[in-house]
Design a protein around this motif. Structure first.
Motif, PDB file in Angstrom:
ATOM      1  N   ILE A  22      16.233  15.626  22.620  1.00 39.20           N
ATOM      2  CA  ILE A  22      17.415  15.031  21.986  1.00 39.20           C
ATOM      3  C   ILE A  22      17.745  15.871  20.757  1.00 39.20           C
ATOM      4  O   ILE A  22      17.227  15.649  19.673  1.00 39.20           O
ATOM      5  CB  ILE A  22      17.169  13.566  21.600  1.00 39.20           C
ATOM      6  N   ALA A  23      18.593  16.849  20.967  1.00 44.62           N
ATOM      7  CA  ALA A  23      18.919  17.766  19.873  1.00 44.62           C
ATOM      8  C   ALA A  23      20.355  18.229  20.031  1.00 44.62           C
ATOM      9  O   ALA A  23      21.218  17.478  20.494  1.00 44.62           O
ATOM     10  CB  ALA A  23      17.939  18.932  19.873  1.00 44.62           C
ATOM     11  N   ALA A  24      20.593  19.484  19.688  1.00 39.92           N
ATOM     12  CA  ALA A  24      21.967  19.985  19.634  1.00 39.92           C
ATOM     13  C   ALA A  24      22.619  20.026  21.002  1.00 39.92           C
ATOM     14  O   ALA A  24      23.844  19.974  21.101  1.00 39.92           O
ATOM     15  CB  ALA A  24      21.975  21.375  19.011  1.00 39.92           C
ATOM     16  N   GLY A  25      21.805  20.140  22.085  1.00 37.13           N
ATOM     17  CA  GLY A  25      22.394  20.275  23.405  1.00 37.13           C
ATOM     18  C   GLY A  25      23.367  19.161  23.732  1.00 37.13           C
ATOM     19  O   GLY A  25      24.522  19.411  24.085  1.00 37.13           O
ATOM     20  N   ILE A  26      22.942  17.915  23.614  1.00 30.42           N
ATOM     21  CA  ILE A  26      23.816  16.801  23.974  1.00 30.42           C
ATOM     22  C   ILE A  26      24.939  16.631  22.961  1.00 30.42           C
ATOM     23  O   ILE A  26      26.074  16.301  23.303  1.00 30.42           O
ATOM     24  CB  ILE A  26      22.998  15.490  24.131  1.00 30.42           C
ATOM     25  N   MET A 161       8.617   7.600  14.863  1.00 30.00           N
ATOM     26  CA  MET A 161       9.745   7.118  14.076  1.00 30.00           C
ATOM     27  C   MET A 161      10.957   8.031  14.238  1.00 30.00           C
ATOM     28  O   MET A 161      12.093   7.563  14.384  1.00 30.00           O
ATOM     29  CB  MET A 161       9.335   7.034  12.602  1.00 30.00           C
ATOM     30  N   VAL A 162      10.711   9.351  14.228  1.00 35.65           N
ATOM     31  CA  VAL A 162      11.814  10.310  14.387  1.00 35.65           C
ATOM     32  C   VAL A 162      12.484  10.119  15.736  1.00 35.65           C
ATOM     33  O   VAL A 162      13.718  10.037  15.833  1.00 35.65           O
ATOM     34  CB  VAL A 162      11.279  11.751  14.244  1.00 35.65           C
ATOM     35  N   THR A 163      11.677  10.053  16.792  1.00 35.96           N
ATOM     36  CA  THR A 163      12.236   9.895  18.127  1.00 35.96           C
ATOM     37  C   THR A 163      12.949   8.563  18.277  1.00 35.96           C
ATOM     38  O   THR A 163      14.025   8.481  18.880  1.00 35.96           O
ATOM     39  CB  THR A 163      11.120  10.014  19.175  1.00 35.96           C
ATOM     40  N   GLY A 164      12.359   7.510  17.704  1.00 38.66           N
ATOM     41  CA  GLY A 164      13.019   6.209  17.750  1.00 38.66           C
ATOM     42  C   GLY A 164      14.380   6.238  17.076  1.00 38.66           C
ATOM     43  O   GLY A 164      15.352   5.646  17.560  1.00 38.66           O
ATOM     44  N   ALA A 165      14.471   6.942  15.958  1.00 39.42           N
ATOM     45  CA  ALA A 165      15.752   7.048  15.249  1.00 39.42           C
ATOM     46  C   ALA A 165      16.779   7.801  16.086  1.00 39.42           C
ATOM     47  O   ALA A 165      17.966   7.428  16.135  1.00 39.42           O
ATOM     48  CB  ALA A 165      15.543   7.748  13.908  1.00 39.42           C
ATOM     49  N   LYS A 166      16.352   8.881  16.771  1.00 36.81           N
ATOM     50  CA  LYS A 166      17.282   9.633  17.618  1.00 36.81           C
ATOM     51  C   LYS A 166      17.815   8.772  18.759  1.00 36.81           C
ATOM     52  O   LYS A 166      19.019   8.778  19.057  1.00 36.81           O
ATOM     53  CB  LYS A 166      16.574  10.865  18.192  1.00 36.81           C
ATOM     54  N   VAL A 167      16.904   8.055  19.417  1.00 37.02           N
ATOM     55  CA  VAL A 167      17.316   7.201  20.527  1.00 37.02           C
ATOM     56  C   VAL A 167      18.252   6.104  20.024  1.00 37.02           C
ATOM     57  O   VAL A 167      19.251   5.759  20.680  1.00 37.02           O
ATOM     58  CB  VAL A 167      16.088   6.596  21.222  1.00 37.02           C
ATOM     59  N   ALA A 168      17.959   5.558  18.855  1.00 37.55           N
ATOM     60  CA  ALA A 168      18.819   4.514  18.287  1.00 37.55           C
ATOM     61  C   ALA A 168      20.226   5.037  18.034  1.00 37.55           C
ATOM     62  O   ALA A 168      21.223   4.327  18.257  1.00 37.55           O
ATOM     63  CB  ALA A 168      18.205   3.986  16.989  1.00 37.55           C
ATOM     64  N   VAL A 169      20.337   6.285  17.570  1.00 32.12           N
ATOM     65  CA  VAL A 169      21.659   6.877  17.338  1.00 32.12           C
ATOM     66  C   VAL A 169      22.436   6.979  18.646  1.00 32.12           C
ATOM     67  O   VAL A 169      23.630   6.640  18.710  1.00 32.12           O
ATOM     68  CB  VAL A 169      21.509   8.261  16.679  1.00 32.12           C
ATOM     69  N   LEU A 170      21.788   7.440  19.713  1.00 29.57           N
ATOM     70  CA  LEU A 170      22.477   7.546  21.000  1.00 29.57           C
ATOM     71  C   LEU A 170      22.860   6.171  21.530  1.00 29.57           C
ATOM     72  O   LEU A 170      23.958   5.991  22.098  1.00 29.57           O
ATOM     73  CB  LEU A 170      21.583   8.275  22.015  1.00 29.57           C
ATOM     74  N   PHE A 171      21.989   5.178  21.360  1.00 29.96           N
ATOM     75  CA  PHE A 171      22.335   3.815  21.798  1.00 29.96           C
ATOM     76  C   PHE A 171      23.528   3.281  21.017  1.00 29.96           C
ATOM     77  O   PHE A 171      24.390   2.588  21.577  1.00 29.96           O
ATOM     78  CB  PHE A 171      21.131   2.882  21.638  1.00 29.96           C
ATOM     79  N   ALA A 172      23.575   3.590  19.730  1.00 30.01           N
ATOM     80  CA  ALA A 172      24.707   3.146  18.925  1.00 30.01           C
ATOM     81  C   ALA A 172      26.004   3.768  19.428  1.00 30.01           C
ATOM     82  O   ALA A 172      27.049   3.106  19.526  1.00 30.01           O
ATOM     83  CB  ALA A 172      24.476   3.508  17.458  1.00 30.01           C
ATOM     84  N   PHE A 173      25.943   5.047  19.761  1.00 30.89           N
ATOM     85  CA  PHE A 173      27.129   5.733  20.280  1.00 30.89           C
ATOM     86  C   PHE A 173      27.554   5.145  21.623  1.00 30.89           C
ATOM     87  O   PHE A 173      28.736   4.845  21.849  1.00 30.89           O
ATOM     88  CB  PHE A 173      26.821   7.225  20.429  1.00 30.89           C
ATOM     89  N   ILE A 174      26.575   4.978  22.517  1.00 28.77           N
ATOM     90  CA  ILE A 174      26.884   4.415  23.845  1.00 28.77           C
ATOM     91  C   ILE A 174      27.406   2.981  23.715  1.00 28.77           C
ATOM     92  O   ILE A 174      28.413   2.598  24.327  1.00 28.77           O
ATOM     93  CB  ILE A 174      25.634   4.459  24.745  1.00 28.77           C
ATOM     94  N   GLY A 175      26.711   2.176  22.897  1.00 30.99           N
ATOM     95  CA  GLY A 175      27.125   0.785  22.719  1.00 30.99           C
ATOM     96  C   GLY A 175      28.508   0.663  22.112  1.00 30.99           C
ATOM     97  O   GLY A 175      29.293  -0.209  22.499  1.00 30.99           O
TER      98      GLY A 175
END
Length: 808
Positions: A22-26, A161-175
């Motif tokens: 989960i980085a610059a690619g997506i 914690m870092v990975t959880g924060a990244k996933v949370a950001v994507l969920f926020a965008f999707i949601g």
């Protein structure tokens, strides 16, 4: 060598792979993907995930066999023997990791410029100020390089914690997207956007998107630190790829449903930030921007670690500069490898984003564009080519080593790895041509450089351990274990006596260890006593590791001197047997034959993590002395004319300054606390003999002034004054290596060399103390002579006066 402690369980390994993917690619490619092929972008990402999964399966099988750090370069080196092929794989992976990081940070540069720096300027009324492209990425690369060089690592909890924060950001965008359009409408819009009429476009996007899934290699590259890697690595790789693929699918759904026109999606690398604002408002956009930048920076950090580990391994195997494998004395990191990685990342950002951006190069002045698309192609080319080789390596490895236990096996082998090779090559043909061209050019240049250089000899080519480490005397402490492999296990001559237990554990960290290279067996007892005396200053049960190195000339076969090396070790052991109960230390003895004595000494010191080196000054080989002094991972005490027991009840030191003198004072103060009388010689220069040193600075290091006697003298030459006092009071003369060696042809420096030379015919033992000399120390040495010259000018001594310098 001490094995790395395995501390990463499944959830940490899973988070490591997920967080790296989960980085610059997506964040960078999703907008372009939707703009070019609509909802079919999901197919492109799934294709990229499937191709990555095939190679990931090969990585998993290799990691279940070779549970060490190193990834694809390690796996290839365990399979192939062709050094040029291995160099190409290592160099390509090294460049691929660096280019991936440059892509992350180059994308971050655009996000910072558009969503942070630009709005901040508008907020304070400064209007539009455009910094050169890549500035923010370069600054971040330098910051991350500096942090990694100093040993800053993410702990397991922080990685979660870092990975959880990244996933949370994507969920926020999707949601946010689904809430804006409504679940039914979002699904309908996504479904109607599917178009299967442009397979070339889908494959092209899949080729670019491959970089988003390469994070699986971070798991395999960390196999040496993962608990039960044979089971954990395959599971973590599979789970991370599946999870990321599902997340990316929903990101594409959100992008398709964004209430924006094609001009926003055409923006490419920053489209996702603008899309977030369209259905989440300014606050939502700020969240996505912050999360995206954080994701890119944290993934860059992981990629820098991976690239530096490749450089480290190449250095150890002689296919990269030897300094790449040198562990920094203070930070315990492969410092020069990290420096090289950081420099390469900065260069790639400067070239692809700064000098030749997508707008046309040099701000449009030159019709040659690279930009992030070219950088993506460059990175993927350097990743896909060696990954194809890794799939081939799996097939070859199974044929060469059919009896190796394989806890995880790739199904349908060799057909599935063959499919992986063909798929990787197919993706390469769909990369941006400019990226491929630059990658091939750079790789060709590196291979040519390697052909001209010829590589550095592998450690095993330089060092042959003929006598396994064995315990000669014990001091009542626990039995010492060594990582050295017994000669019997290497089909080499062995020696009588019980070898030590051989496993991955080395000497206990709680015990102070001193390495003593011994050239002449008749001096072994005296140097062992000196090492034990120094070791007891730091602990009651020191370990003295005696190392006898028999040098092998370049044109001589090593087998011809094996018997000599074994005989020398036996003679040393026989002499030590006579004082077994008197040394008051645990003594180990091992014998090597080597083509580079200095390299052998330094390599042994690093591998065994010794705390101090005590060695004689080889009068006929000052190159060995100088090399050990500069490259040793610890402080070194060089002893001259120690032909008998050394009485440390009295020592003589000078007044000086600098790092070597400061470390010398640490030892002198410890000796003073144990009853040693320390004679401090304070020389006031006469005539044109230089500048005086600060006596108080030396005396303040001693807690008990009663144990210190000061000798105030006037002399034309500091070395003569030191020798005179040492001759009168007895005991050894202890001096520090000097600081002005860069501009003078000395080994230790002017006064230290004078002392060693002038005591040749006197009964005065000399100990020269040299502290660790890293980059900072070398810079200080280079600046010291100009500094002293300017200091004299300031004091009015004039440029014509001679310089005499106190040992430091």
């Amino acid at each position: 060598m001490v094995e790395k402690t395995r501390t990463l369980d499944f959830k940490i390994a899973f988070a490591l792979g997920l967080g790296t993917m989960i980085a610059a690619g997506i964040f960078s490619l999703s907008g372009r993907a939707v703009y070019e092929i609509g909802s079919s972008a999901v197919i492109a990402f799934v294709i990229a995930a499937l191709i990555a999964s095939i190679t990931a399966a090969s990585y998993s099988e290799f990691a279940s066999i070779y549970s060490e750090n190193g990834g694809g370069y390690l796996f290839s080196s365990r399979t192939f023997d062709n050094e040029y092929l291995l160099f190409g794989i290592g160099a390509s992976l090294f460049m691929g990791y660096c280019a991936t990081t440059a892509f992350y940070l180059g994308t971050m540069d655009h996000w910072v410029e558009q969503f942070v720096f630009g709005p901040a300027l508008e907020l304070v009324g400064l209007g539009e100020i455009h910094l050169p492209g890549g500035v923010w990425g370069i600054l971040t690369a330098l910051l991350l390089g500096g942090l990694n060089a100093q040993g800053t690592e993410e702990s397991g909890t922080f990685q979660l914690m870092v990975t959880g924060a990244k996933v949370a950001v994507l969920f926020a965008f999707i949601g946010g997207a689904v809430a804006y359009a409504g679940p039914a409408q979002a699904t309908a819009t996504f479904a109607t956007g599917f178009e299967f009429g442009d397979p070339a476009g889908i494959v092209s996007i899949a080729a670019l998107a491959f970089i988003t899934f390469f994070g699986f290699s971070a798991i395999a590259a960390s196999a040496g630190e993962i608990i039960e890697p044979r089971k954990t690595v395959p599971k973590a790789i599979a789970a991370s790829i599946v999870t990321v693929t599902v997340l990316y699918t929903f990101v594409i759904v959100a992008m398709v449903n964004a209430p924006v026109d094609d001009s926003v999606l055409r923006a490419g690398e920053t489209a996702m930030g603008t899309v977030a604002a369209s259905f989440m408002g300014p606050a939502g956009q700020a969240l996505i921007v912050a999360g995206a930048i954080f994701s890119m920076v944290s993934a860059s950090n992981a990629s820098i670690l991976a690239a530096s580990s490749i450089g480290d391994l190449m250095g150890r195997q002689g296919q990269g500069p030897r300094s790449f494998s040198r562990i920094h004395q203070e930070y315990n990191t492969p410092f020069w490898s990290i420096v090289a990685v950081t420099g390469m990342i900065v260069a790639l950002i400067a070239v692809f984003v700064g000098l030749f951006p997508a707008e046309g190069g040099l701000s449009g002045a030159v019709p040659f564009a690279l930009g992030l698309e070219g950088l993506t192609g460059f990175a993927n080319m350097n990743l896909l080519a060696p990954l194809a080789v890794v799939n081939v390596a799996l097939i070859v490895n199974r044929r060469r080593f059919p009896d190796i236990e394989r806890p995880f096996s790739v199904p349908a082998s060799p057909w599935l790895p063959i499919v992986g090779v063909l798929a990787n090559l197919a993706l390469i043909t769909n990369l941006p041509p400019v990226g491929i061209a630059v990658a091939v050019l750079v790789e060709a240049v590196l291979v040519c450089v390697y052909l001209l250089w010829g590589g550095a000899p592998d450690r095993d080519e330089l060092i042959n351990e003929t006598v396994a480490a064995r315990q000669v005397t014990a001091n009542g402490g626990p039995k010492v274990e060594s990582a050295s492999v017994p000669a019997a296990d290497r089909d080499e001559p062995s020696t009588e006596g019980e070898p030590l237990v051989t496993d991955a554990e080395s000497v206990s960290e709680e015990r102070y260890e001193v390495l003593v290279p011994i050239e002449r067996p008749d001096r072994a007892i005296h140097y062992a006593r000196l090492a034990a005396d120094i070791g007891r200053l730091y602990g009651d049960d020191p370990v003295v590791r005696l190392l006898n190195v028999t040098e092998v000339p370049d044109q001589t076969g090593s087998d011809t001197v094996v018997d000599i090396a074994v005989e020398r070790a036996d003679r040393i052991e026989a002499r030590l047997e006579t004082v077994r109960d008197d040394l008051d230390a645990t003594v180990l003895l091992e014998g090597h034959i080597s083509r580079d004595v200095a390299f052998d000494i330094v390599a042994t010191a690093r591998e065994e993590s010794v705390d101090r080196i005590v060695m004689g000054y080889p009068e006929d080989r000052p190159d060995i002395t100088e090399s050990v002094e500069y490259r040793a991972p610890c402080d070194v005490v060089f002893a001259s004319r120690v032909d008998g027991p050394l009485d440390l009840s009295t020592i003589t030191i000078g007044v000086g300054g600098g790092p070597h003198h400061d470390h010398l004072l640490d030892v002198a103060s410890l000796l003073a606390r144990r009853g040693t009388t320390v004679h401090v010689v304070n020389v006031e220069p006469t005539g044109t003999s230089g500048t005086p040193e600060d006596l108080d600075r030396t005396l303040e290091r001693f807690d008990d002034r009663d144990s210190v006697e000061v000798h105030a003298m006037q002399a034309d030459d500091v070395a003569d004054a030191l020798i005179e006092v040492a001759t009168d009071v007895g005991g050894p003369l202890v001096v520090g290596a000097s600081r002005n060696r860069v501009f003078r042809r000395f080994v230790f420096g002017s006064n230290a060399d004078k002392v060693v030379r002038r005591t040749a015919n006197r009964d005065v033992p000399v100990l020269v103390y040299a502290s660790e000399t890293g980059l900072r120390g070398r810079v200080q040495s280079a600046l010291f002579t100009p500094y002293r010259f300017l200091l004299k000018l300031r004091r009015g001594s004039g440029p014509g006066r001679a310089e005499t310098e106190s040992p430091s």
